[in-house]
Design a protein around this motif. Structure first.
Motif, PDB file in Angstrom:
ATOM      1  N   GLU A   1       4.562  -6.995 -10.358  1.00  0.00           N
ATOM      2  CA  GLU A   1       3.769  -5.861  -9.893  1.00  0.00           C
ATOM      3  C   GLU A   1       4.487  -4.562 -10.235  1.00  0.00           C
ATOM      4  OE1 GLU A   1       1.238  -7.500  -6.101  1.00  0.00           O
ATOM      5  OE2 GLU A   1       3.295  -6.811  -5.725  1.00  0.00           O
ATOM      6  N   VAL A   2       3.722  -3.528 -10.455  1.00  0.00           N
ATOM      7  CA  VAL A   2       4.293  -2.219 -10.794  1.00  0.00           C
ATOM      8  C   VAL A   2       3.684  -1.165  -9.879  1.00  0.00           C
ATOM      9  CG1 VAL A   2       4.711  -2.829 -13.195  1.00  0.00           C
ATOM     10  CG2 VAL A   2       2.534  -1.784 -12.559  1.00  0.00           C
ATOM     11  N   HIS A   3       4.424  -0.081  -9.670  1.00  0.00           N
ATOM     12  CA  HIS A   3       3.923   1.060  -8.914  1.00  0.00           C
ATOM     13  C   HIS A   3       3.398   2.102  -9.893  1.00  0.00           C
ATOM     14  CE1 HIS A   3       5.235   0.086  -4.781  1.00  0.00           C
ATOM     15  NE2 HIS A   3       6.221  -0.571  -5.374  1.00  0.00           N
ATOM     16  N   VAL A   4       2.164   2.526  -9.700  1.00  0.00           N
ATOM     17  CA  VAL A   4       1.578   3.555 -10.549  1.00  0.00           C
ATOM     18  C   VAL A   4       1.029   4.675  -9.666  1.00  0.00           C
ATOM     19  CG1 VAL A   4       1.048   2.089 -12.523  1.00  0.00           C
ATOM     20  CG2 VAL A   4      -0.572   2.227 -10.641  1.00  0.00           C
ATOM     21  N   GLU A   5       1.021   5.884 -10.190  1.00  0.00           N
ATOM     22  CA  GLU A   5       0.592   7.047  -9.427  1.00  0.00           C
ATOM     23  C   GLU A   5      -0.932   7.124  -9.348  1.00  0.00           C
ATOM     24  OE1 GLU A   5       2.331  10.559 -11.027  1.00  0.00           O
ATOM     25  OE2 GLU A   5       4.395   9.899 -10.676  1.00  0.00           O
TER      26      GLU A   5
ATOM     27  N   THR B   1     -10.014  18.788  -2.170  1.00  0.00           N
ATOM     28  CA  THR B   1      -8.721  18.394  -1.629  1.00  0.00           C
ATOM     29  C   THR B   1      -8.344  17.017  -2.159  1.00  0.00           C
ATOM     30  OG1 THR B   1      -9.287  19.585   0.405  1.00  0.00           O
ATOM     31  CG2 THR B   1      -7.371  18.129   0.485  1.00  0.00           C
ATOM     32  N   VAL B   2      -7.132  16.887  -2.666  1.00  0.00           N
ATOM     33  CA  VAL B   2      -6.672  15.611  -3.232  1.00  0.00           C
ATOM     34  C   VAL B   2      -5.305  15.262  -2.663  1.00  0.00           C
ATOM     35  CG1 VAL B   2      -7.946  16.011  -5.373  1.00  0.00           C
ATOM     36  CG2 VAL B   2      -5.529  16.646  -5.239  1.00  0.00           C
ATOM     37  N   ARG B   3      -4.998  13.976  -2.749  1.00  0.00           N
ATOM     38  CA  ARG B   3      -3.679  13.510  -2.312  1.00  0.00           C
ATOM     39  C   ARG B   3      -3.045  12.705  -3.433  1.00  0.00           C
ATOM     40  NH1 ARG B   3      -1.337   9.045   0.398  1.00  0.00           N
ATOM     41  NH2 ARG B   3       0.407   9.657   1.754  1.00  0.00           N
ATOM     42  N   TYR B   4      -1.819  13.053  -3.773  1.00  0.00           N
ATOM     43  CA  TYR B   4      -1.042  12.325  -4.773  1.00  0.00           C
ATOM     44  C   TYR B   4      -0.276  11.211  -4.066  1.00  0.00           C
ATOM     45  CZ  TYR B   4      -1.990  16.147  -8.027  1.00  0.00           C
ATOM     46  OH  TYR B   4      -2.618  17.058  -8.840  1.00  0.00           O
ATOM     47  N   ALA B   5      -0.409   9.999  -4.572  1.00  0.00           N
ATOM     48  CA  ALA B   5       0.273   8.860  -3.959  1.00  0.00           C
ATOM     49  C   ALA B   5       0.575   7.838  -5.054  1.00  0.00           C
ATOM     50  CB  ALA B   5      -0.592   8.247  -2.856  1.00  0.00           C
ATOM     51  N   SER B   6       0.833   6.605  -4.668  1.00  0.00           N
ATOM     52  CA  SER B   6       1.056   5.533  -5.631  1.00  0.00           C
ATOM     53  C   SER B   6       0.492   4.244  -5.067  1.00  0.00           C
ATOM     54  CB  SER B   6       2.550   5.359  -5.953  1.00  0.00           C
ATOM     55  OG  SER B   6       3.261   4.938  -4.806  1.00  0.00           O
ATOM     56  N   VAL B   7       0.253   3.294  -5.944  1.00  0.00           N
ATOM     57  CA  VAL B   7      -0.296   2.012  -5.545  1.00  0.00           C
ATOM     58  C   VAL B   7       0.412   0.922  -6.330  1.00  0.00           C
ATOM     59  CG1 VAL B   7      -2.149   2.083  -7.257  1.00  0.00           C
ATOM     60  CG2 VAL B   7      -2.439   0.729  -5.183  1.00  0.00           C
ATOM     61  N   GLN B   8       0.561  -0.230  -5.729  1.00  0.00           N
ATOM     62  CA  GLN B   8       1.203  -1.364  -6.381  1.00  0.00           C
ATOM     63  C   GLN B   8       0.130  -2.268  -6.965  1.00  0.00           C
ATOM     64  OE1 GLN B   8       4.873  -3.060  -4.580  1.00  0.00           O
ATOM     65  NE2 GLN B   8       3.681  -4.956  -4.464  1.00  0.00           N
ATOM     66  N   VAL B   9       0.208  -2.536  -8.272  1.00  0.00           N
ATOM     67  CA  VAL B   9      -0.822  -3.338  -8.942  1.00  0.00           C
ATOM     68  C   VAL B   9      -0.164  -4.463  -9.735  1.00  0.00           C
ATOM     69  CG1 VAL B   9      -2.442  -1.409  -9.108  1.00  0.00           C
ATOM     70  CG2 VAL B   9      -0.826  -1.824 -10.968  1.00  0.00           C
ATOM     71  N   HIS B  10      -0.950  -5.485 -10.039  1.00  0.00           N
ATOM     72  CA  HIS B  10      -0.452  -6.621 -10.799  1.00  0.00           C
ATOM     73  C   HIS B  10      -0.185  -6.215 -12.251  1.00  0.00           C
ATOM     74  CE1 HIS B  10      -1.131  -9.488  -7.601  1.00  0.00           C
ATOM     75  NE2 HIS B  10      -2.352  -9.008  -7.427  1.00  0.00           N
TER      76      HIS B  10
ATOM     77  N   GLU C   1      -7.522  -3.281  -9.448  1.00  0.00           N
ATOM     78  CA  GLU C   1      -7.591  -3.389 -10.906  1.00  0.00           C
ATOM     79  C   GLU C   1      -6.218  -3.696 -11.502  1.00  0.00           C
ATOM     80  OE1 GLU C   1     -10.248  -3.057 -13.345  1.00  0.00           O
ATOM     81  OE2 GLU C   1     -11.138  -3.687 -11.455  1.00  0.00           O
ATOM     82  N   PRO C   2      -6.116  -4.686 -12.403  1.00  0.00           N
ATOM     83  CA  PRO C   2      -4.827  -4.963 -13.057  1.00  0.00           C
ATOM     84  C   PRO C   2      -4.363  -3.765 -13.878  1.00  0.00           C
ATOM     85  CG  PRO C   2      -6.381  -6.764 -13.393  1.00  0.00           C
ATOM     86  CD  PRO C   2      -7.157  -5.630 -12.814  1.00  0.00           C
ATOM     87  N   TRP C   3      -3.082  -3.722 -14.120  1.00  0.00           N
ATOM     88  CA  TRP C   3      -2.464  -2.665 -14.929  1.00  0.00           C
ATOM     89  C   TRP C   3      -3.133  -2.618 -16.297  1.00  0.00           C
ATOM     90  CZ3 TRP C   3       3.165  -2.719 -17.117  1.00  0.00           C
ATOM     91  CH2 TRP C   3       3.620  -1.401 -17.306  1.00  0.00           C
ATOM     92  N   ALA C   4      -3.610  -1.455 -16.702  1.00  0.00           N
ATOM     93  CA  ALA C   4      -4.366  -1.316 -17.946  1.00  0.00           C
ATOM     94  C   ALA C   4      -3.554  -0.712 -19.082  1.00  0.00           C
ATOM     95  CB  ALA C   4      -5.615  -0.466 -17.708  1.00  0.00           C
ATOM     96  N   ALA C   5      -2.239  -0.548 -18.902  1.00  0.00           N
ATOM     97  CA  ALA C   5      -1.404   0.017 -19.963  1.00  0.00           C
ATOM     98  C   ALA C   5      -1.481  -0.851 -21.220  1.00  0.00           C
ATOM     99  CB  ALA C   5       0.041   0.128 -19.494  1.00  0.00           C
ATOM    100  N   GLN C   6      -1.342  -0.222 -22.370  1.00  0.00           N
ATOM    101  CA  GLN C   6      -1.412  -0.949 -23.623  1.00  0.00           C
ATOM    102  C   GLN C   6      -0.200  -1.855 -23.797  1.00  0.00           C
ATOM    103  OE1 GLN C   6      -1.956   2.107 -26.587  1.00  0.00           O
ATOM    104  NE2 GLN C   6      -4.127   2.313 -26.132  1.00  0.00           N
TER     105      GLN C   6
END
Length: 235
Positions: A171-175, A208-217, A152-157
Motif C-alpha cells: 500500500e502507498v500513501h498518496v495526497e 473550501t478544500v482540505r489537503y490530506a492523504s489516503v492509503q491505497v493498494h 481505487e487502486p494506485w493508477a501511477a504508470q
C-alpha cells in the motif's frame, strides 16, 4: 450517494486558477473548474449554457503521479507579420496521473459517464493543448468522494511505480484534495468554483478544500489502458 471516478493522464496537463496576462500558471492537481469544464464539453454544453447542476457536484482528486513542472516560453506574431504579440510564459505538469471524482445524484453521474465515453466535443486536461493520452475510464461507484478515492487502486504508470521507493510495498500513501465544509480543520479556500464559462463574463466563486492523504493498494495497481487512443478522433 454515488461518485463518478475518472483517470486523468497525458504528457502535459495545465490546471490554472490565477493565470493572468502573459503568465499562465498551473496548480499541482486538477481544479474543480477544469474538470467540470471537461464534463460539460463531453455533454456538448456551450460556454454560455448553465452550469448550475454540475457546480453542485462535490469534487475531489488524488495525486497518484505528481509529474514535474515545465515552462514553455511562447512568442507570436499577427498573420501579416506586422505586429508582435506580447511574450508569454506557460507552465504545465508533465507526465502526471490523477484520479478525480465527483459526488452527486446517480442519474446525473450515469449520464456524465456515458458522455465521457462518447464526448460531443474534444476533451482537454485543462488547456486545449493538453489532450488526454489514454481513455478516462469513467465509472460510477456507490459511496462518497472519500470512499471512491480510497478504494481505487494506485493508477501511477508502470515506469513510475518501478522507479518509486514504495514500489515494493502493498500500500502507498498518496495526497488528496477534496471539497469540504467551511470551518473544517486545516481547510483552505480557493477561487475555483465555476459560475459561468461565458467568454464575455467568466466567473468563479470560492470553495473550501482540505489537503490530506489516503492509503491505497499498490500491488495489482490498475493498469492504464494501452489501447490505441486518439483523443481528437470523431465519435
Amino acid at each position: 450517494m454515488s461518485a463518478l471516478v475518472l483517470t486523468l493522464t497525458g504528457p502535459l496537463q495545465a490546471w490554472g486558477t490565477s493565470s493572468r496576462f502573459v503568465r499562465r500558471g498551473t496548480e499541482s492537481a486538477p481544479t474543480k473548474s477544469g474538470v467540470l469544464g471537461l464534463l460539460a464539453a463531453a455533454q456538448g454544453r456551450r460556454r454560455t449554457d448553465s452550469l448550475e447542476d454540475l457546480a453542485q457536484l462535490r469534487f475531489g482528486v488524488r495525486i497518484d503521479q505528481p509529474g514535474r513542472l515545465v515552462r514553455d516560453f511562447q512568442t507570436a506574431r499577427s498573420l501579416d507579420g506586422k505586429q508582435t504579440m506580447p511574450l508569454s510564459y506557460r507552465f504545465y505538469l508533465a507526465d502526471a496521473v490523477f484520479v478525480a471524482a465527483v459526488e452527486g445524484d446517480t442519474g446525473l453521474l450515469d449520464g456524465l459517464a456515458e458522455a465521457l465515453r462518447r464526448p460531443t466535443f474534444p476533451l482537454y486536461l485543462g488547456r486545449r493543448s493538453c489532450p488526454p493520452s489514454r481513455p478516462l475510464v469513467p465509472k460510477v461507484v456507490d459511496g462518497t468522494v472519500e470512499e471512491a478515492l480510497a478504494s481505487e487502486p494506485w493508477a501511477a504508470q508502470a515506469w513510475y511505480r518501478r522507479s518509486s521507493a514504495v514500489a515494493t510495498l502493498a500500500e502507498v500513501h498518496v495526497e488528496t484534495v477534496i471539497d469540504c465544509l467551511p470551518g473544517t480543520a486545516k481547510a483552505v479556500t480557493v477561487r475555483d468554483q465555476p459560475i459561468s464559462f461565458d467568454p464575455q463574463r467568466r466567473e468563479y466563486g470560492w470553495r473550501t478544500v482540505r489537503y490530506a492523504s489516503v492509503q491505497v493498494h499498490s500491488n495489482g495497481a490498475r493498469a492504464i489502458s494501452q489501447d490505441t487512443h486518439d483523443p481528437m478522433a470523431a465519435w
